[in-house]
Design a protein around this motif. Structure first.
Motif, mmCIF file in Angstrom:
data_model
loop_
_atom_site.group_PDB
_atom_site.id
_atom_site.type_symbol
_atom_site.label_atom_id
_atom_site.label_comp_id
_atom_site.label_asym_id
_atom_site.label_seq_id
_atom_site.Cartn_x
_atom_site.Cartn_y
_atom_site.Cartn_z
ATOM 1 N N ASP A 117 -33.654 -10.762 -43.077
ATOM 2 C CA ASP A 117 -33.218 -9.823 -42.048
ATOM 3 C C ASP A 117 -33.155 -8.412 -42.612
ATOM 4 O OD1 ASP A 117 -32.171 -8.643 -39.820
ATOM 5 O OD2 ASP A 117 -30.147 -9.425 -40.127
ATOM 6 N N ILE A 118 -33.966 -7.500 -42.072
ATOM 7 C CA ILE A 118 -33.956 -6.113 -42.552
ATOM 8 C C ILE A 118 -33.372 -5.154 -41.522
ATOM 9 C CG2 ILE A 118 -35.898 -6.438 -44.104
ATOM 10 C CD1 ILE A 118 -37.667 -5.022 -42.061
ATOM 11 N N LEU A 119 -32.908 -5.674 -40.392
ATOM 12 C CA LEU A 119 -32.464 -4.785 -39.326
ATOM 13 C C LEU A 119 -30.946 -4.712 -39.158
ATOM 14 C CD1 LEU A 119 -35.139 -5.615 -36.615
ATOM 15 C CD2 LEU A 119 -35.079 -3.689 -38.199
ATOM 16 N N THR A 120 -30.195 -5.690 -39.653
ATOM 17 C CA THR A 120 -28.751 -5.676 -39.428
ATOM 18 C C THR A 120 -27.986 -5.701 -40.743
ATOM 19 O OG1 THR A 120 -28.625 -8.089 -39.310
ATOM 20 C CG2 THR A 120 -28.973 -6.916 -37.240
ATOM 21 N N GLY A 121 -26.744 -5.282 -40.659
ATOM 22 C CA GLY A 121 -25.859 -5.319 -41.814
ATOM 23 C C GLY A 121 -26.067 -4.148 -42.756
ATOM 24 N N TYR A 122 -25.280 -4.153 -43.823
ATOM 25 C CA TYR A 122 -25.383 -3.123 -44.849
ATOM 26 C C TYR A 122 -26.517 -3.517 -45.772
ATOM 27 C CZ TYR A 122 -24.048 -0.144 -48.775
ATOM 28 O OH TYR A 122 -24.055 0.778 -49.786
ATOM 29 N N ARG A 123 -27.507 -2.649 -45.898
ATOM 30 C CA ARG A 123 -28.688 -3.015 -46.674
ATOM 31 C C ARG A 123 -29.204 -1.819 -47.461
ATOM 32 N NH1 ARG A 123 -29.150 -1.970 -41.675
ATOM 33 N NH2 ARG A 123 -30.925 -0.972 -40.721
ATOM 34 N N ILE A 124 -29.602 -2.106 -48.670
ATOM 35 C CA ILE A 124 -30.313 -1.140 -49.509
ATOM 36 C C ILE A 124 -31.563 -1.891 -49.960
ATOM 37 C CG2 ILE A 124 -30.254 0.301 -51.564
ATOM 38 C CD1 ILE A 124 -27.250 0.506 -51.290
ATOM 39 N N LEU A 125 -32.524 -1.993 -49.048
ATOM 40 C CA LEU A 125 -33.720 -2.783 -49.317
ATOM 41 C C LEU A 125 -34.918 -2.201 -48.613
ATOM 42 C CD1 LEU A 125 -34.120 -4.333 -46.456
ATOM 43 C CD2 LEU A 125 -32.631 -6.025 -47.429
ATOM 44 N N SER A 126 -36.093 -2.712 -48.968
ATOM 45 C CA SER A 126 -37.335 -2.265 -48.334
ATOM 46 C C SER A 126 -38.332 -3.412 -48.216
ATOM 47 C CB SER A 126 -37.939 -1.103 -49.124
ATOM 48 O OG SER A 126 -38.119 -1.470 -50.466
ATOM 49 N N SER A 127 -37.796 -4.622 -48.024
ATOM 50 C CA SER A 127 -38.654 -5.792 -47.884
ATOM 51 C C SER A 127 -37.897 -6.881 -47.128
ATOM 52 C CB SER A 127 -39.052 -6.314 -49.271
ATOM 53 O OG SER A 127 -39.719 -7.540 -49.167
ATOM 54 N N ARG A 128 -38.659 -7.731 -46.425
ATOM 55 C CA ARG A 128 -38.044 -8.884 -45.767
ATOM 56 C C ARG A 128 -37.678 -9.969 -46.761
ATOM 57 N NH1 ARG A 128 -42.286 -10.593 -41.515
ATOM 58 N NH2 ARG A 128 -43.549 -10.057 -43.289
ATOM 59 N N ASP A 129 -38.311 -9.975 -47.927
ATOM 60 C CA ASP A 129 -38.037 -10.977 -48.948
ATOM 61 C C ASP A 129 -36.888 -10.484 -49.821
ATOM 62 O OD1 ASP A 129 -38.232 -13.132 -50.684
ATOM 63 O OD2 ASP A 129 -39.823 -12.218 -51.870
ATOM 64 N N GLY A 130 -35.665 -10.684 -49.349
ATOM 65 C CA GLY A 130 -34.523 -10.122 -50.050
ATOM 66 C C GLY A 130 -33.429 -11.128 -50.337
ATOM 67 N N LEU A 131 -32.317 -10.590 -50.796
ATOM 68 C CA LEU A 131 -31.127 -11.370 -51.113
ATOM 69 C C LEU A 131 -29.943 -10.742 -50.397
ATOM 70 C CD1 LEU A 131 -31.626 -11.558 -54.984
ATOM 71 C CD2 LEU A 131 -32.023 -13.420 -53.363
ATOM 72 N N GLU A 132 -29.034 -11.578 -49.962
ATOM 73 C CA GLU A 132 -27.784 -11.072 -49.413
ATOM 74 C C GLU A 132 -26.677 -11.484 -50.370
ATOM 75 O OE1 GLU A 132 -25.293 -10.744 -45.251
ATOM 76 O OE2 GLU A 132 -26.975 -12.133 -45.368
ATOM 77 N N ILE A 133 -25.952 -10.505 -50.860
ATOM 78 C CA ILE A 133 -24.882 -10.741 -51.820
ATOM 79 C C ILE A 133 -23.555 -10.540 -51.097
ATOM 80 C CG2 ILE A 133 -23.809 -9.979 -53.972
ATOM 81 C CD1 ILE A 133 -26.572 -9.021 -54.873
ATOM 82 N N PHE A 134 -22.775 -11.624 -51.014
ATOM 83 C CA PHE A 134 -21.447 -11.558 -50.411
ATOM 84 C C PHE A 134 -20.453 -11.285 -51.526
ATOM 85 C CE2 PHE A 134 -23.998 -14.053 -47.563
ATOM 86 C CZ PHE A 134 -23.587 -13.645 -46.305
ATOM 87 N N TYR A 135 -19.527 -10.365 -51.272
ATOM 88 C CA TYR A 135 -18.550 -10.037 -52.306
ATOM 89 C C TYR A 135 -17.227 -9.615 -51.680
ATOM 90 C CZ TYR A 135 -20.210 -5.215 -51.510
ATOM 91 O OH TYR A 135 -20.572 -4.012 -50.953
ATOM 92 N N LYS A 136 -16.153 -9.782 -52.473
ATOM 93 C CA LYS A 136 -14.809 -9.429 -52.026
ATOM 94 C C LYS A 136 -14.668 -7.910 -51.962
ATOM 95 C CE LYS A 136 -13.206 -12.741 -55.170
ATOM 96 N NZ LYS A 136 -12.292 -13.028 -56.225
ATOM 97 N N ASN A 137 -13.627 -7.484 -51.285
ATOM 98 C CA ASN A 137 -13.267 -6.063 -51.217
ATOM 99 C C ASN A 137 -14.408 -5.189 -50.701
ATOM 100 O OD1 ASN A 137 -10.780 -6.770 -52.357
ATOM 101 N ND2 ASN A 137 -11.649 -6.627 -54.399
ATOM 102 N N SER A 138 -15.133 -5.696 -49.733
ATOM 103 C CA SER A 138 -16.247 -4.950 -49.145
ATOM 104 C C SER A 138 -15.951 -4.682 -47.687
ATOM 105 C CB SER A 138 -17.537 -5.756 -49.268
ATOM 106 O OG SER A 138 -18.520 -5.257 -48.410
ATOM 107 N N PHE A 139 -16.230 -3.472 -47.243
ATOM 108 C CA PHE A 139 -16.042 -3.124 -45.845
ATOM 109 C C PHE A 139 -16.960 -3.968 -44.960
ATOM 110 C CE2 PHE A 139 -17.061 -0.490 -42.113
ATOM 111 C CZ PHE A 139 -15.785 -0.336 -41.597
#
Length: 147
Positions: free
Chosen positions: A95-117
């Motif tokens: 998914d490249i259209l939603t959420g907080y992203r610093i990416l430029s490809s559909r082949d990505g990773l989503e990193i879930f972490y604590k203390n994040s807005f």
């Protein structure tokens, strides 16, 4: 260790379409306004330049740096410092259209972490496997259970 962002054709096409739309919204009025004055022309071209420059900067200046204690994701003006101990899980993402992203490809990773807005960040390192190996080594080195 520093990783560059992977770029794919659909993302670059999306940026190109956005720049064309910005151009239509800012440059086309110069030709539609009867007798535009110099201020109007400079203002509209300036808006086009700033918007296009910002879009290209955030698209082509993306990197992910693994420091001793944290991951630093940078894309133009946007930056995130994610301590390894705060990482909850890492999952593949297309998914490249939603959420907080610093990416430029559909082949990505989503990193879930604590203390994040936002709760997570989406990234797209060029060498995803090497990135994950290095990230897991550093997380293990910080006595954080891997997932």
């Amino acid at each position: 260790m520093k990783f560059r962002a992977k770029r794919d054709q659909p993302f670059l096409l999306m940026i190109l379409i956005a720049i064309v739309i910005i151009g239509i919204a800012t440059i086309l009025p110069i030709f539609l306004i009867p007798n535009p004055n110099l201020f109007d022309i400079i203002l509209l071209i300036g808006i086009f330049g700033v918007c296009t420059g910002f879009s290209l900067w955030t698209t082509f200046d993306i990197s992910y740096t693994l420091h001793d204690d944290y991951l630093f994701a940078k894309g133009g003006l946007f930056r995130s410092k994610i301590p390894y101990k705060d990482i909850i899980k890492i999952v593949p993402s297309t998914d490249i259209l939603t959420g907080y992203r610093i990416l430029s490809s559909r082949d990505g990773l989503e990193i879930f972490y604590k203390n994040s807005f936002f709760g997570s960040i989406k990234i797209s390192p060029e060498d995803k496997n090497q990135f994950l190996e290095e990230l897991e080594k550093r997380r293990a080195g910080n006595n954080t259970p891997t997932q």
